[in-house]
Design a protein around this motif. Sequence first.
Motif, PDB file in Angstrom:
ATOM      1  N   ASP A   1      63.080  61.074  51.524  1.00 20.82           N
ATOM      2  CA  ASP A   1      63.941  59.928  51.793  1.00 20.82           C
ATOM      3  C   ASP A   1      64.450  59.931  53.230  1.00 20.82           C
ATOM      4  N   GLU A   2      64.823  61.092  53.737  1.00 23.91           N
ATOM      5  CA  GLU A   2      65.274  61.177  55.129  1.00 23.91           C
ATOM      6  C   GLU A   2      64.146  60.792  56.080  1.00 23.91           C
ATOM      7  N   LEU A   3      62.935  61.214  55.769  1.00 24.43           N
ATOM      8  CA  LEU A   3      61.803  60.859  56.612  1.00 24.43           C
ATOM      9  C   LEU A   3      61.510  59.364  56.546  1.00 24.43           C
ATOM     10  N   LEU A   4      61.644  58.781  55.356  1.00 23.62           N
ATOM     11  CA  LEU A   4      61.385  57.344  55.201  1.00 23.62           C
ATOM     12  C   LEU A   4      62.405  56.494  55.947  1.00 23.62           C
ATOM     13  N   GLU A   5      63.596  57.015  56.143  1.00 22.64           N
ATOM     14  CA  GLU A   5      64.626  56.265  56.865  1.00 22.64           C
ATOM     15  C   GLU A   5      64.342  56.168  58.354  1.00 22.64           C
ATOM     16  N   LEU A   6      63.511  57.068  58.875  1.00 14.05           N
ATOM     17  CA  LEU A   6      63.185  57.028  60.299  1.00 14.05           C
ATOM     18  C   LEU A   6      62.287  55.834  60.591  1.00 14.05           C
ATOM     19  N   ASP A   7      62.363  55.335  61.822  1.00 14.75           N
ATOM     20  CA  ASP A   7      61.709  54.084  62.181  1.00 14.75           C
ATOM     21  C   ASP A   7      60.204  54.183  62.406  1.00 14.75           C
ATOM     22  N   SER A   8      59.713  55.324  62.842  1.00 18.78           N
ATOM     23  CA  SER A   8      58.301  55.393  63.215  1.00 18.78           C
ATOM     24  C   SER A   8      57.676  56.708  62.752  1.00 18.78           C
ATOM     25  N   ASP A   9      56.343  56.715  62.757  1.00 22.04           N
ATOM     26  CA  ASP A   9      55.619  57.941  62.414  1.00 22.04           C
ATOM     27  C   ASP A   9      55.879  59.032  63.449  1.00 22.04           C
ATOM     28  N   GLU A  10      56.069  58.637  64.713  1.00 22.80           N
ATOM     29  CA  GLU A  10      56.349  59.623  65.764  1.00 22.80           C
ATOM     30  C   GLU A  10      57.671  60.332  65.486  1.00 22.80           C
ATOM     31  N   ALA A  11      58.682  59.573  65.074  1.00 23.02           N
ATOM     32  CA  ALA A  11      59.985  60.169  64.748  1.00 23.02           C
ATOM     33  C   ALA A  11      59.861  61.060  63.517  1.00 23.02           C
ATOM     34  N   ARG A  12      59.075  60.625  62.525  1.00 23.50           N
ATOM     35  CA  ARG A  12      58.861  61.447  61.333  1.00 23.50           C
ATOM     36  C   ARG A  12      58.140  62.737  61.686  1.00 23.50           C
ATOM     37  N   ALA A  13      57.118  62.634  62.550  1.00 25.99           N
ATOM     38  CA  ALA A  13      56.368  63.826  62.964  1.00 25.99           C
ATOM     39  C   ALA A  13      57.281  64.799  63.709  1.00 25.99           C
ATOM     40  N   ALA A  14      58.127  64.279  64.581  1.00 24.38           N
ATOM     41  CA  ALA A  14      59.056  65.152  65.314  1.00 24.38           C
ATOM     42  C   ALA A  14      60.028  65.835  64.353  1.00 24.38           C
ATOM     43  N   GLN A  15      60.531  65.079  63.375  1.00 22.80           N
ATOM     44  CA  GLN A  15      61.434  65.650  62.366  1.00 22.80           C
ATOM     45  C   GLN A  15      60.731  66.759  61.584  1.00 22.80           C
ATOM     46  N   LEU A  16      59.488  66.499  61.165  1.00 24.51           N
ATOM     47  CA  LEU A  16      58.729  67.507  60.412  1.00 24.51           C
ATOM     48  C   LEU A  16      58.465  68.742  61.262  1.00 24.51           C
ATOM     49  N   GLN A  17      58.130  68.554  62.532  1.00 22.05           N
ATOM     50  CA  GLN A  17      57.890  69.703  63.407  1.00 22.05           C
ATOM     51  C   GLN A  17      59.161  70.542  63.549  1.00 22.05           C
ATOM     52  N   GLY A  18      60.306  69.885  63.585  1.00 25.75           N
ATOM     53  CA  GLY A  18      61.583  70.607  63.638  1.00 25.75           C
ATOM     54  C   GLY A  18      61.831  71.405  62.366  1.00 25.75           C
ATOM     55  N   ILE A  19      61.477  70.832  61.223  1.00 28.98           N
ATOM     56  CA  ILE A  19      61.644  71.523  59.941  1.00 28.98           C
ATOM     57  C   ILE A  19      60.708  72.723  59.853  1.00 28.98           C
ATOM     58  N   LEU A  20      59.505  72.572  60.403  1.00 30.55           N
ATOM     59  CA  LEU A  20      58.469  73.602  60.288  1.00 30.55           C
ATOM     60  C   LEU A  20      58.403  74.538  61.493  1.00 30.55           C
ATOM     61  N   LYS A  21      59.436  74.553  62.332  1.00 31.24           N
ATOM     62  CA  LYS A  21      59.393  75.363  63.563  1.00 31.24           C
ATOM     63  C   LYS A  21      59.238  76.857  63.292  1.00 31.24           C
ATOM     64  N   SER A  22      59.659  77.312  62.119  1.00 33.58           N
ATOM     65  CA  SER A  22      59.551  78.745  61.814  1.00 33.58           C
ATOM     66  C   SER A  22      58.146  79.140  61.346  1.00 33.58           C
ATOM     67  N   CYS A  23      57.272  78.164  61.163  1.00 30.08           N
ATOM     68  CA  CYS A  23      55.921  78.451  60.676  1.00 30.08           C
ATOM     69  C   CYS A  23      55.038  78.895  61.841  1.00 30.08           C
ATOM     70  N   HIS A  24      54.314  79.990  61.632  1.00 31.78           N
ATOM     71  CA  HIS A  24      53.441  80.516  62.685  1.00 31.78           C
ATOM     72  C   HIS A  24      52.024  79.945  62.592  1.00 31.78           C
ATOM     73  N   ASN A  25      51.717  79.263  61.510  1.00 29.33           N
ATOM     74  CA  ASN A  25      50.406  78.625  61.357  1.00 29.33           C
ATOM     75  C   ASN A  25      50.437  77.228  61.973  1.00 29.33           C
ATOM     76  N   ASN A  26      49.260  76.662  62.161  1.00 28.64           N
ATOM     77  CA  ASN A  26      49.157  75.318  62.710  1.00 28.64           C
ATOM     78  C   ASN A  26      49.620  74.317  61.654  1.00 28.64           C
TER      79      ASN A  26
END
Length: 137
Positions: free
Chosen positions: A80-105
């Motif tokens: 739901d938080e991702l759906l509230e964002l305006d664009s796929d770029e903003a969603r991708a940035a949000q997801l990258q922030g959530i996954l920053k601790s991941c060492h895999n691609n």
Amino acid sequence: MAANRLGRRLGRGSPARSPGSPRAEPARSPGIQKRQARVTVKYNRRELQRRLDTEKWIDGRLEELYRGREAEMPDEVNIDELLELDSDEARAAQLQGILKSCHNNTQAFVQELLLKMRGLQKQQALQRPSPELQERA
């Protein structure tokens, strides 16, 4: 009179009443309302199932990405938080922030999730009451 009573018992009605009389009309409209309600329920179920499938997919992919490092895995990815964002770029940035601790691609995960999210609705929109409940209120 006895013929009219017999006709009513057999479900024929009285001969004085025409088939198009206003009294026959209310019996048809509830059936139409019920059918519309069923369509709405099926639609919401389909959307809910799609959302559930997406959430299961996220859980499975996160387990793959964080295999051996489960303690670093994020608690949740809130769709739901991702759906509230305006664009796929903003969603991708949000997801990258959530996954920053991941060492895999995580790029493939992010792109696939963005594709799966297209057409999903916020959870609030999926929980709207049926038309029958709205009429009662």
